[in-house]
Design a protein around this motif. Sequence first.
Motif, PDB file in Angstrom:
ATOM      1  N   ARG A  89      32.808  36.855  39.451  1.00 51.98           N
ATOM      2  CA  ARG A  89      32.080  35.778  40.145  1.00 51.98           C
ATOM      3  C   ARG A  89      31.929  34.556  39.242  1.00 51.98           C
ATOM      4  NH1 ARG A  89      27.036  39.163  42.443  1.00 51.98           N
ATOM      5  NH2 ARG A  89      26.428  37.171  43.379  1.00 51.98           N
ATOM      6  N   SER A  90      31.654  34.784  37.959  1.00 48.34           N
ATOM      7  CA  SER A  90      31.555  33.650  37.031  1.00 48.34           C
ATOM      8  C   SER A  90      32.920  32.979  36.870  1.00 48.34           C
ATOM      9  CB  SER A  90      31.032  34.120  35.670  1.00 48.34           C
ATOM     10  OG  SER A  90      29.711  34.613  35.780  1.00 48.34           O
ATOM     11  N   ALA A  91      33.967  33.789  36.704  1.00 47.27           N
ATOM     12  CA  ALA A  91      35.311  33.228  36.507  1.00 47.27           C
ATOM     13  C   ALA A  91      35.736  32.411  37.730  1.00 47.27           C
ATOM     14  CB  ALA A  91      36.312  34.354  36.236  1.00 47.27           C
ATOM     15  N   ARG A  92      35.431  32.927  38.920  1.00 48.18           N
ATOM     16  CA  ARG A  92      35.790  32.204  40.141  1.00 48.18           C
ATOM     17  C   ARG A  92      35.000  30.899  40.240  1.00 48.18           C
ATOM     18  NH1 ARG A  92      36.845  29.426  43.229  1.00 48.18           N
ATOM     19  NH2 ARG A  92      37.399  29.520  45.433  1.00 48.18           N
ATOM     20  N   THR A  93      33.733  30.920  39.864  1.00 45.72           N
ATOM     21  CA  THR A  93      32.891  29.717  39.904  1.00 45.72           C
ATOM     22  C   THR A  93      33.468  28.611  39.024  1.00 45.72           C
ATOM     23  OG1 THR A  93      30.902  31.032  40.312  1.00 45.72           O
ATOM     24  CG2 THR A  93      30.562  28.825  39.388  1.00 45.72           C
ATOM     25  N   TYR A  94      33.980  28.994  37.855  1.00 54.56           N
ATOM     26  CA  TYR A  94      34.463  27.986  36.909  1.00 54.56           C
ATOM     27  C   TYR A  94      35.964  27.738  37.022  1.00 54.56           C
ATOM     28  CZ  TYR A  94      29.756  27.771  35.282  1.00 54.56           C
ATOM     29  OH  TYR A  94      28.394  27.574  35.256  1.00 54.56           O
ATOM     30  N   GLY A  95      36.561  28.201  38.098  1.00 53.06           N
ATOM     31  CA  GLY A  95      37.945  27.818  38.401  1.00 53.06           C
ATOM     32  C   GLY A  95      39.014  28.544  37.617  1.00 53.06           C
ATOM     33  N   LEU A  96      38.687  29.724  37.052  1.00 54.41           N
ATOM     34  CA  LEU A  96      39.708  30.457  36.310  1.00 54.41           C
ATOM     35  C   LEU A  96      40.760  31.013  37.262  1.00 54.41           C
ATOM     36  CD1 LEU A  96      37.576  30.066  34.121  1.00 54.41           C
ATOM     37  CD2 LEU A  96      38.099  32.355  33.288  1.00 54.41           C
ATOM     38  N   ARG A  97      41.986  31.124  36.735  1.00 54.87           N
ATOM     39  CA  ARG A  97      43.092  31.581  37.580  1.00 54.87           C
ATOM     40  C   ARG A  97      43.189  33.106  37.614  1.00 54.87           C
ATOM     41  NH1 ARG A  97      48.476  27.957  37.311  1.00 54.87           N
ATOM     42  NH2 ARG A  97      46.894  26.392  37.880  1.00 54.87           N
ATOM     43  N   GLY A  98      42.648  33.767  36.612  1.00 52.75           N
ATOM     44  CA  GLY A  98      42.719  35.224  36.592  1.00 52.75           C
ATOM     45  C   GLY A  98      41.724  35.817  35.621  1.00 52.75           C
ATOM     46  N   TYR A  99      41.353  37.071  35.889  1.00 56.15           N
ATOM     47  CA  TYR A  99      40.418  37.807  35.031  1.00 56.15           C
ATOM     48  C   TYR A  99      41.001  39.201  34.833  1.00 56.15           C
ATOM     49  CZ  TYR A  99      36.216  40.813  34.361  1.00 56.15           C
ATOM     50  OH  TYR A  99      35.317  41.769  33.952  1.00 56.15           O
ATOM     51  N   GLU A 147      36.577  37.178  47.591  1.00 54.04           N
ATOM     52  CA  GLU A 147      37.186  35.982  47.005  1.00 54.04           C
ATOM     53  C   GLU A 147      37.136  36.043  45.476  1.00 54.04           C
ATOM     54  OE1 GLU A 147      35.501  32.394  48.641  1.00 54.04           O
ATOM     55  OE2 GLU A 147      36.730  31.144  47.298  1.00 54.04           O
ATOM     56  N   ALA A 148      36.008  36.458  44.928  1.00 52.55           N
ATOM     57  CA  ALA A 148      35.893  36.541  43.462  1.00 52.55           C
ATOM     58  C   ALA A 148      36.815  37.632  42.918  1.00 52.55           C
ATOM     59  CB  ALA A 148      34.448  36.811  43.053  1.00 52.55           C
ATOM     60  N   LEU A 149      36.819  38.784  43.571  1.00 49.32           N
ATOM     61  CA  LEU A 149      37.600  39.910  43.041  1.00 49.32           C
ATOM     62  C   LEU A 149      39.099  39.729  43.244  1.00 49.32           C
ATOM     63  CD1 LEU A 149      35.221  42.864  43.942  1.00 49.32           C
ATOM     64  CD2 LEU A 149      35.610  41.853  41.698  1.00 49.32           C
ATOM     65  N   SER A 150      39.479  38.753  44.063  1.00 51.48           N
ATOM     66  CA  SER A 150      40.910  38.521  44.288  1.00 51.48           C
ATOM     67  C   SER A 150      41.602  38.062  43.007  1.00 51.48           C
ATOM     68  CB  SER A 150      41.121  37.471  45.389  1.00 51.48           C
ATOM     69  OG  SER A 150      40.718  36.192  44.927  1.00 51.48           O
ATOM     70  N   ILE A 151      40.854  37.551  42.028  1.00 52.16           N
ATOM     71  CA  ILE A 151      41.504  37.087  40.786  1.00 52.16           C
ATOM     72  C   ILE A 151      41.517  38.168  39.697  1.00 52.16           C
ATOM     73  CG2 ILE A 151      40.913  34.660  41.257  1.00 52.16           C
ATOM     74  CD1 ILE A 151      38.793  34.890  38.998  1.00 52.16           C
ATOM     75  N   VAL A 152      41.007  39.374  40.021  1.00 50.92           N
ATOM     76  CA  VAL A 152      40.925  40.433  39.001  1.00 50.92           C
ATOM     77  C   VAL A 152      42.217  41.237  38.926  1.00 50.92           C
ATOM     78  CG1 VAL A 152      39.668  42.490  38.230  1.00 50.92           C
ATOM     79  CG2 VAL A 152      38.431  40.619  39.372  1.00 50.92           C
TER      80      VAL A 152
END
Lengths: 193, 193
Positions: free
Chosen positions: A35-45, A79-84
Amino acid sequence: MSPVYCALVHHPVVDRGGEEVTTSVTNLDVHDIARSARTYGLRGYFVVSPIEAQHPVVQRILDHWREGSGKKRFPERAEALSIVEIALSVDDAIARIEAREGRSPRLVVTSARSGVERTSYEMAAARFVQDPRPTLILFGTGHGLSDRLLWRADICLEPIHGPTDYNHLSVRAAAAITLDRLYGRESPRNDPI
Amino acid sequence: MSPVYCALVHHPVVDRGGEEVTTSVTNLDVHDIARSARTYGLRGYFVVSPIEAQHPVVQRILDHWREGSGKKRFPERAEALSIVEIALSVDDAIARIEAREGRSPRLVVTSARSGVERTSYEMAAARFVQDPRPTLILFGTGHGLSDRLLWRADICLEPIHGPTDYNHLSVRAAAAITLDRLYGRESPRNDPI
């Protein structure tokens, strides 16, 4: 903003005594940092663990929230977990970023310990703008990233301090503060990206 | 730094649909926010829940980590949790701060929703210095603090935004970032308080 990724490292990290260990993946680390990574626009976690037996556990968390009933009830979690993504090692994560972005990422490490050659958040942010290659920020579980990883870094960020000498933030809190210091904007309406 | 307290509010907060609800206390909220509050020099952290049946659960967490085996293994947890108190309501927390500090605290609220009369972190920090009365910062669980609490506030902080329109941080991450924005110092060695 050039492509930014982060990784939560479960190995190699150290324990209280400084010995190298492997920690277990926990559910809330996956959620909170996504959730933090998605908030700050990161492309992947990347959730980095060499213990292959834990990968299906993480995958089950991701599947639950990215599809089906979890997604229906909490679409913003999906949406947040889609970048994990799950990775076996930091090098595995680096290789995947390189394959995707066409350039190997600069390696940024975080540590609660002071030491030589720590870079301030302001200076790091300025360097990211000057050289727009991809960035991979590593967060350590346990008592922090192993020296093996710190030595490899292009940038080692300053420890996070408040106005006290207590510096035992949770990795979830430390990751959130780090991303906010590097990529936070107080008033996005006045300063759109 | 004038005395600062925070509270994690489990009632009155709202659910996804905006209805007023009471949420459950969770173990990690107690730990993570205590560690962040201790890092940033807060004098106390109230876990606010009107459900008296949950108070012994929180007390058991506190007892485990503040004494005996938990304290022996993780003394820094004991230190963080030493500032945690359980309160029945926000007014209960306010009354205890008033009794301790001799002045009622200014009430600072946080919300992920935009609205009129939001105050920037910089401006809030400046006001804290100008008028050194105690401060109580409220964080909401669920989908955030009820309007009933927002309306009572002396200061309503701006929502936390990154460079995206996604603003679904965990309350643990939001609390960490809020305290860092208000009380964080990049280089305490150069800027001692």
